[in-house]
Design a protein around this motif. Structure first.
Motif, PDB file in Angstrom:
ATOM      1  N   TRP A 196      37.519  60.274  53.532  1.00 55.09           N
ATOM      2  CA  TRP A 196      37.340  58.892  53.991  1.00 55.09           C
ATOM      3  C   TRP A 196      38.150  58.729  55.267  1.00 55.09           C
ATOM      4  CZ3 TRP A 196      33.495  56.951  51.475  1.00 55.09           C
ATOM      5  CH2 TRP A 196      33.286  57.273  50.150  1.00 55.09           C
ATOM      6  N   GLY A 202      45.604  49.422  47.161  1.00 55.87           N
ATOM      7  CA  GLY A 202      45.457  48.166  46.436  1.00 55.87           C
ATOM      8  C   GLY A 202      45.031  46.936  47.209  1.00 55.87           C
ATOM      9  N   PRO A 256      36.104  53.333  49.543  1.00 58.34           N
ATOM     10  CA  PRO A 256      35.627  52.225  48.689  1.00 58.34           C
ATOM     11  C   PRO A 256      36.518  51.981  47.476  1.00 58.34           C
ATOM     12  CG  PRO A 256      34.252  54.178  48.390  1.00 58.34           C
ATOM     13  CD  PRO A 256      35.191  54.488  49.518  1.00 58.34           C
ATOM     14  N   GLU A 257      37.397  52.931  47.172  1.00 57.07           N
ATOM     15  CA  GLU A 257      38.254  52.759  45.993  1.00 57.07           C
ATOM     16  C   GLU A 257      39.654  52.271  46.349  1.00 57.07           C
ATOM     17  OE1 GLU A 257      38.153  56.351  43.744  1.00 57.07           O
ATOM     18  OE2 GLU A 257      36.097  56.024  43.123  1.00 57.07           O
ATOM     19  N   ILE A 259      40.925  49.531  46.538  1.00 58.20           N
ATOM     20  CA  ILE A 259      41.409  48.405  45.729  1.00 58.20           C
ATOM     21  C   ILE A 259      42.050  48.856  44.412  1.00 58.20           C
ATOM     22  CG2 ILE A 259      39.278  47.868  44.409  1.00 58.20           C
ATOM     23  CD1 ILE A 259      41.226  45.208  46.259  1.00 58.20           C
ATOM     24  N   THR A 260      41.653  50.028  43.910  1.00 60.67           N
ATOM     25  CA  THR A 260      42.222  50.486  42.629  1.00 60.67           C
ATOM     26  C   THR A 260      43.300  51.558  42.828  1.00 60.67           C
ATOM     27  OG1 THR A 260      40.457  52.110  42.388  1.00 60.67           O
ATOM     28  CG2 THR A 260      40.140  50.005  41.276  1.00 60.67           C
ATOM     29  N   ARG A 274      41.499  64.019  51.521  1.00 59.87           N
ATOM     30  CA  ARG A 274      40.409  63.100  51.176  1.00 59.87           C
ATOM     31  C   ARG A 274      40.529  61.765  51.912  1.00 59.87           C
ATOM     32  NH1 ARG A 274      40.739  62.320  45.372  1.00 59.87           N
ATOM     33  NH2 ARG A 274      42.816  63.215  45.550  1.00 59.87           N
ATOM     34  N   ASP A 430      50.199  31.299  44.352  1.00 54.47           N
ATOM     35  CA  ASP A 430      49.626  32.387  43.560  1.00 54.47           C
ATOM     36  C   ASP A 430      48.111  32.216  43.442  1.00 54.47           C
ATOM     37  OD1 ASP A 430      50.004  34.622  41.520  1.00 54.47           O
ATOM     38  OD2 ASP A 430      49.049  33.108  40.269  1.00 54.47           O
ATOM     39  N   ASN A 434      45.233  34.606  45.135  1.00 49.38           N
ATOM     40  CA  ASN A 434      44.260  35.297  44.275  1.00 49.38           C
ATOM     41  C   ASN A 434      42.837  35.084  44.771  1.00 49.38           C
ATOM     42  OD1 ASN A 434      46.203  36.304  42.626  1.00 49.38           O
ATOM     43  ND2 ASN A 434      45.894  34.825  40.974  1.00 49.38           N
ATOM     44  N   ASN A 437      42.359  37.197  47.936  1.00 53.37           N
ATOM     45  CA  ASN A 437      42.279  38.640  47.665  1.00 53.37           C
ATOM     46  C   ASN A 437      40.930  39.031  47.074  1.00 53.37           C
ATOM     47  OD1 ASN A 437      44.812  39.322  48.613  1.00 53.37           O
ATOM     48  ND2 ASN A 437      45.809  38.936  46.656  1.00 53.37           N
ATOM     49  N   ALA A 438      40.477  38.235  46.114  1.00 56.76           N
ATOM     50  CA  ALA A 438      39.209  38.565  45.450  1.00 56.76           C
ATOM     51  C   ALA A 438      38.038  38.420  46.428  1.00 56.76           C
ATOM     52  CB  ALA A 438      39.006  37.659  44.250  1.00 56.76           C
ATOM     53  N   TYR A 441      37.825  41.149  49.213  1.00 54.85           N
ATOM     54  CA  TYR A 441      37.218  42.409  48.757  1.00 54.85           C
ATOM     55  C   TYR A 441      35.706  42.253  48.623  1.00 54.85           C
ATOM     56  CZ  TYR A 441      35.850  46.409  46.001  1.00 54.85           C
ATOM     57  OH  TYR A 441      35.203  47.543  45.563  1.00 54.85           O
ATOM     58  N   LYS A 447      29.656  42.667  48.310  1.00 50.49           N
ATOM     59  CA  LYS A 447      29.242  41.935  47.105  1.00 50.49           C
ATOM     60  C   LYS A 447      28.960  40.471  47.441  1.00 50.49           C
ATOM     61  CE  LYS A 447      31.408  44.342  43.247  1.00 50.49           C
ATOM     62  NZ  LYS A 447      32.428  44.244  42.196  1.00 50.49           N
TER      63      LYS A 447
ATOM     64  N   ILE B  89      45.494  27.383  37.905  1.00 52.21           N
ATOM     65  CA  ILE B  89      44.752  28.439  37.208  1.00 52.21           C
ATOM     66  C   ILE B  89      45.225  28.654  35.764  1.00 52.21           C
ATOM     67  CG2 ILE B  89      44.086  29.698  39.292  1.00 52.21           C
ATOM     68  CD1 ILE B  89      46.315  31.708  38.643  1.00 52.21           C
ATOM     69  N   ILE B 151      41.334  54.603  35.349  1.00 51.02           N
ATOM     70  CA  ILE B 151      40.813  54.373  36.712  1.00 51.02           C
ATOM     71  C   ILE B 151      40.118  55.641  37.226  1.00 51.02           C
ATOM     72  CG2 ILE B 151      41.509  53.954  39.116  1.00 51.02           C
ATOM     73  CD1 ILE B 151      43.742  52.103  37.916  1.00 51.02           C
ATOM     74  N   MET B 176      35.918  49.122  37.493  1.00 52.72           N
ATOM     75  CA  MET B 176      37.234  48.527  37.720  1.00 52.72           C
ATOM     76  C   MET B 176      37.203  47.348  38.697  1.00 52.72           C
ATOM     77  SD  MET B 176      39.061  50.184  35.669  1.00 52.72           S
ATOM     78  CE  MET B 176      40.574  49.341  36.064  1.00 52.72           C
ATOM     79  N   THR B 177      36.066  47.119  39.346  1.00 56.21           N
ATOM     80  CA  THR B 177      35.985  45.971  40.260  1.00 56.21           C
ATOM     81  C   THR B 177      34.840  45.041  39.873  1.00 56.21           C
ATOM     82  OG1 THR B 177      34.636  47.294  41.771  1.00 56.21           O
ATOM     83  CG2 THR B 177      36.992  47.181  42.231  1.00 56.21           C
ATOM     84  N   ASN B 264      43.557  44.549  39.372  1.00 51.81           N
ATOM     85  CA  ASN B 264      43.521  44.641  40.838  1.00 51.81           C
ATOM     86  C   ASN B 264      43.091  43.271  41.339  1.00 51.81           C
ATOM     87  OD1 ASN B 264      40.565  44.611  41.351  1.00 51.81           O
ATOM     88  ND2 ASN B 264      40.637  46.482  40.115  1.00 51.81           N
ATOM     89  N   PRO B 265      43.245  42.998  42.627  1.00 50.19           N
ATOM     90  CA  PRO B 265      42.990  41.633  43.101  1.00 50.19           C
ATOM     91  C   PRO B 265      41.570  41.131  42.840  1.00 50.19           C
ATOM     92  CG  PRO B 265      44.145  42.897  44.768  1.00 50.19           C
ATOM     93  CD  PRO B 265      43.781  43.862  43.687  1.00 50.19           C
ATOM     94  N   VAL B 266      40.605  42.041  42.747  1.00 48.94           N
ATOM     95  CA  VAL B 266      39.209  41.599  42.616  1.00 48.94           C
ATOM     96  C   VAL B 266      38.936  41.008  41.237  1.00 48.94           C
ATOM     97  CG1 VAL B 266      36.812  42.297  42.870  1.00 48.94           C
ATOM     98  CG2 VAL B 266      38.603  43.520  44.103  1.00 48.94           C
ATOM     99  N   ARG B 268      41.312  40.180  38.920  1.00 52.80           N
ATOM    100  CA  ARG B 268      42.483  39.531  38.312  1.00 52.80           C
ATOM    101  C   ARG B 268      42.085  38.237  37.605  1.00 52.80           C
ATOM    102  NH1 ARG B 268      47.532  38.870  41.948  1.00 52.80           N
ATOM    103  NH2 ARG B 268      47.998  40.936  41.133  1.00 52.80           N
ATOM    104  N   ARG B 280      54.422  37.023  36.813  1.00 55.43           N
ATOM    105  CA  ARG B 280      54.353  36.769  38.269  1.00 55.43           C
ATOM    106  C   ARG B 280      55.098  35.507  38.673  1.00 55.43           C
ATOM    107  NH1 ARG B 280      49.024  37.305  37.861  1.00 55.43           N
ATOM    108  NH2 ARG B 280      48.596  35.189  38.535  1.00 55.43           N
ATOM    109  N   ILE B 281      54.765  34.424  37.973  1.00 58.40           N
ATOM    110  CA  ILE B 281      55.307  33.125  38.377  1.00 58.40           C
ATOM    111  C   ILE B 281      56.729  32.913  37.887  1.00 58.40           C
ATOM    112  CG2 ILE B 281      54.939  30.616  38.212  1.00 58.40           C
ATOM    113  CD1 ILE B 281      52.856  31.988  39.840  1.00 58.40           C
TER     114      ILE B 281
END
Lengths: 477, 322
Positions: A196, A202, A256-257, A259-260, A274, A430, A434, A437-438, A441, A447, B89, B151, B176-177, B264-266, B268, B280-281
């Motif tokens: 890649w 992450g 592509p991975e 995030i994990t 890689r 927070d 979140n 971040n979501a 991605y 997506k 949340i 994973i 995982m996502t 992971n963030p996606v 969570r 976290r909080i």
């Protein structure tokens, strides 16, 4: 007569006893060293190297008239911040404390001392600070972390850069072209084109570190066309940057991975061919990459790339100067504040810096006549207390790549307008983070599509973003 | 015989007050004198539970206080509970916790029972021991290791599961996502880790079943399946009921380590549970009062659930944990 003799005898004996007692009591008391309790991550009393280092510091301090004993407080490396917090809450408070977050609660209760008046009176420490230290101390005077700036910068194998036939990329287009070349060739000769262009652990924060300014994100809070404060996470500039990332992802240039991945799996991809480019967070990190890469490929060197020029600029991400994110705190309850400051002042002196950079003789280096010969253990040595900005070590300690890393952090230093939120904003911060971040991605991976941007902005605001923005308006004015 | 003689001996103290002569204290003293070696052996356990489980209950009062490093703490009432409830949340986090807990109770809880029943049917002792050792093994792995394995195995580019999926002609699934898959990943990874180890208790209960019951069933012409259904399962029902009730009590403790290592963030938002949120909080930002408030809330809900499950079980099956 017997009475007189006996009285004289008693008086003499008493005087002698008092003199003896005062000698016994005052003698050892004045000679007893002052114990300074120090809590530092990965620097434990069970580690012989740490113990040897502390012994040489104590000896040097004694020569300067500071008879101190450094008592290391043993805390676990894993979960250090949590363990430290719990220890402090149980009111066991060392004199000198290394925080890795979670310090604000203690500062707000007056447990941490303002460093500034103490530093002002020092001989060496005040001159050892970096510009970002001064800015951060002005905003939050309870933490001190005298180290070169930390900023994400891209790193690539020098031999692969040559094989790619490319000069270090100067623009975002050229950067993408380099990633494409790395992806489309089998430079590691394993028989498959499985590299890649770039990977990260992450999140895309590592890429943001050197691409934010290219797309006009030069602060956490930007001004929109009407002059109102807007968080960069929902800005047009952010959208443009995510489009660039999406193109990298779509073309197979961005792992592509990512995030994990965690830090170890990211490094593994880099060393095993890689991934072509990864990011480094500090100069020691560059050294670690290079050391580990050479363990696998002995002749390989690494190159730190400059941040590429983009449509709206060039540079490294703006640096948060609201406070140090980690560093040393002085306990306000300490009975030996002056000795603690004397210790740090010594560590900032040329003699102290020699120790900080080179470690312990016989373990990290040896002297042959006037020559200093580094030993293998020096590669894994990290300065426990501080790295003064005004000290040049007697031998070359960092490889060229790490030197360039440090030069770049100075060259592209840009102060951010980020600020700390009060504790009651933690949940909103927070939640909004979140959402960002979501969605980031989902956009990058395809997506979600960019037509949904307005929905995302609305969700970010309703998840706490509006609350953050209102607070930002008050702070930034 | 010995009890009567001891009773006579103690009755000689004619002028001792009644409380001591006949009451609880007398019985306790008598019992302590007689069984003191056992009490001595029990002492470390009692001290452990007292120090680490009962004394901290008093410290839980910080859920109602603002913690001051330099005393005294400031009483703030329900402020921390209100802060939890007002989080944008927190409702989603509560919902995730309930969904994942229910999934684990429904899909993970029965698996060790099935494993134990199957193990009991293995007739070759050597083979059974090998199987037992293999299925106990994941229990000894930390969630950091299991998270890494999960994973890697589910990787859409080179993971074994997606290799099989591709080989069967389907598109790889980014487990995982993918918001739809991640809770199942949590459930199945938990199952893989705990099924073998948790089967130990059930298997022990099965071994304790009187063999005459099986012999009688065989004489009556029962086959394997009928023996399982009419002898084994009813015999281990008290164990199943007890463990089910205890599991219900841990309803809100769905596995901090597990989620931290799989998140992971996606995704969570799909698997963010009370424990991870509080971590976290509360803990990461040093708001220990908030974390304690959440812990207290969890403990209270757990206690209500465990009592409710006990009463329901008593009514339905006649068996509970008391």
């Amino acid at each position: 007569m017997p009475y007189n003799v006996s009285r004289r005898l008693v008086l003499k004996t008493g005087a002698a006893a008092a003199l003896l007692a005062s000698t016994i009591l005052s003698g050892p008391a004045s000679a007893a060293p002052v114990t300074i309790r120090v809590a530092l991550k990965d620097f434990l009393s069970t580690d012989p190297t740490a113990v040897a280092y502390v012994a040489q510091v104590e000896k040097a301090m004694a020569k300067r008239g500071h008879d101190i004993h450094i008592e290391l407080v043993d805390l676990p490396s894993s979960g250090y911040a949590d363990a430290l917090g719990i220890m402090l809450l149980s009111r066991d408070i060392p004199d000198l404390i290394y925080f890795q977050g979670g310090d604000e609660k203690f500062a707000s209760q007056g447990v941490l001392e303002d460093w500034r008046p103490y530093i002002e009176k020092t001989k060496y420490l005040k001159n050892a600070l970096y510009p970002h230290n001064k800015a951060r101390l002005d905003n939050y005077p309870y933490l001190l972390y005298v180290h070169p700036l930390r900023a994400w910068q891209p790193v690539v194998r020098e031999d692969w850069l040559k094989k790619a036939g490319a000069k270090p990329p100067e623009t975002t287009k050229a950067f993408a072209a380099l990633l494409r070349t790395l992806h489309e060739h089998d430079f590691d000769n394993d028989g498959t084109k499985n590299t890649w262009g770039i990977t990260a652990a992450g999140s895309l924060e590592e890429l943001d570190g050197f691409l934010n300014p290219a797309f006009g994100i030069d602060a956490t809070w930007l001004k929109d066309e009407e002059g109102a404060w807007v968080n960069s996470q929902i800005s047009d500039e952010e959208r443009d940057k995510l489009k660039y990332y999406h193109q990298l992802f779509k073309d197979g240039l961005l792992d592509p991975e990512y995030i994990t991945l965690n830090w170890q799996t990211k490094e593994d991809k880099f060393y095993t061919g890689r991934a072509g480019v990864v990011s480094a967070s500090n100069a020691e990190n560059v050294v670690t990459y290079e050391t580990k890469m050479r363990a696998l490929h002995p002749d390989v060197s690494l190159t730190v790339l400059d941040p590429p020029l983009g449509p709206k600029g060039q540079g490294l991400a703006a640096v948060d100067v609201s406070k140090e994110s980690r560093g040393w705190a002085l306990s306000a309850l300490s009975e030996h504040k002056q000795e603690v400051v004397a210790l740090l002042d010594f560590m900032a002196s040329p003699e102290g810096q020699f120790m900080e950079r080179l470690g312990v003789p016989g373990i990290h280096y040896k002297k042959e006549g006037d020559q200093i010969k580094p030993l293998a253990a020096l590669g894994s040595w990290e300065s426990p207390f501080l790295v003064a900005s005004n000290y040049d070590p007697p031998i070359e300690l960092l490889p060229a790549s790490a030197e360039k890393y440090i030069d770049n952090t100075q060259r592209y230093f840009l102060a951010d307008n980020k600020f700390s939120y009060p504790p009651e904003y933690a949940a909103a911060l927070d939640a909004a983070t979140n959402v960002y971040n979501a969605f980031a991605y989902e956009l990058v991976s395809g997506k979600a599509n960019f037509d949904q941007w307005d929905d995302y902005v609305a969700q970010w605001k309703s998840s706490g973003g509006s609350q953050l923005t209102e607070y930002a308006k008050q702070v930034l004015k | 015989m010995s009890t009567i003689s001891e009773h006579k001996k103690i009755s000689q103290y004619g002028n001792v007050p009644n409380l001591v002569q006949d009451g609880l204290v007398e019985r306790w003293v008598r019992s302590a004198k007689r069984w003191w070696p056992f009490y001595l052996m029990l002492a470390p356990g009692i001290i452990y539970f007292f120090v680490y489980h009962y004394m901290p209950i008093w410290e839980a009062r910080i859920a109602f206080e603002q913690l001051r490093i330099i005393p005294p703490n400031v009483w703030v009432g329900l402020q921390h509970f209100a802060a939890l409830a007002s989080s944008p949340i927190f409702l989603q986090v509560l919902l995730n916790t309930v969904i994942i807990s229910v999934m684990k109770l429904v899909f993970v809880f029965p698996v060790p029972i099935i494993v134990a029943l199957l193990l009991n049917e293995v007739r070759t002792p050597g083979y059974r021991k090998i199987v037992q050792s293999v299925i106990y093994l994941p229990h000894y792995l930390s969630w950091v290791v299991i998270g890494g394995i999960t994973i890697a195995v589910l990787s859409p580019t080179d993971g074994a599961v997606n290799d099989i999926i591709s080989w069967m002609g389907f598109q790889p699934v980014p487990f995982m996502t993918d918001a739809g898959s991640i809770r199942w990943v949590v459930v199945f990874s938990e199952m893989w880790r705990s099924a073998g180890w948790d089967s130990l208790l059930y298997f022990a209960a099965i071994i304790g079943i009187n063999p005459e019951l099986y012999e009688a069933a065989e004489i009556d012409g029962a086959g394997r399946w009928q023996k399982i259904r009419h002898v084994t399962i009813p015999s281990i029902a008290p164990t199943i009921a007890t463990l089910f009730i205890l599991n219900v009590g841990l309803f809100f403790s769905t596995g901090l380590d597990q989620i931290l290592n799989l998140t992971n963030p996606v995704i969570r938002s799909q698997i963010d549970i009370v424990d991870t949120y509080v971590y976290r909080i509360g803990l990461q930002t040093g708001q220990f009062e908030l974390a304690t408030a959440a812990g207290l809330l969890k403990g209270f809900v757990g206690m209500v659930l465990i009592v409710a499950a006990h009463l329901a079980s008593k009514r339905l099956t006649g068996k509970g944990i008391w």
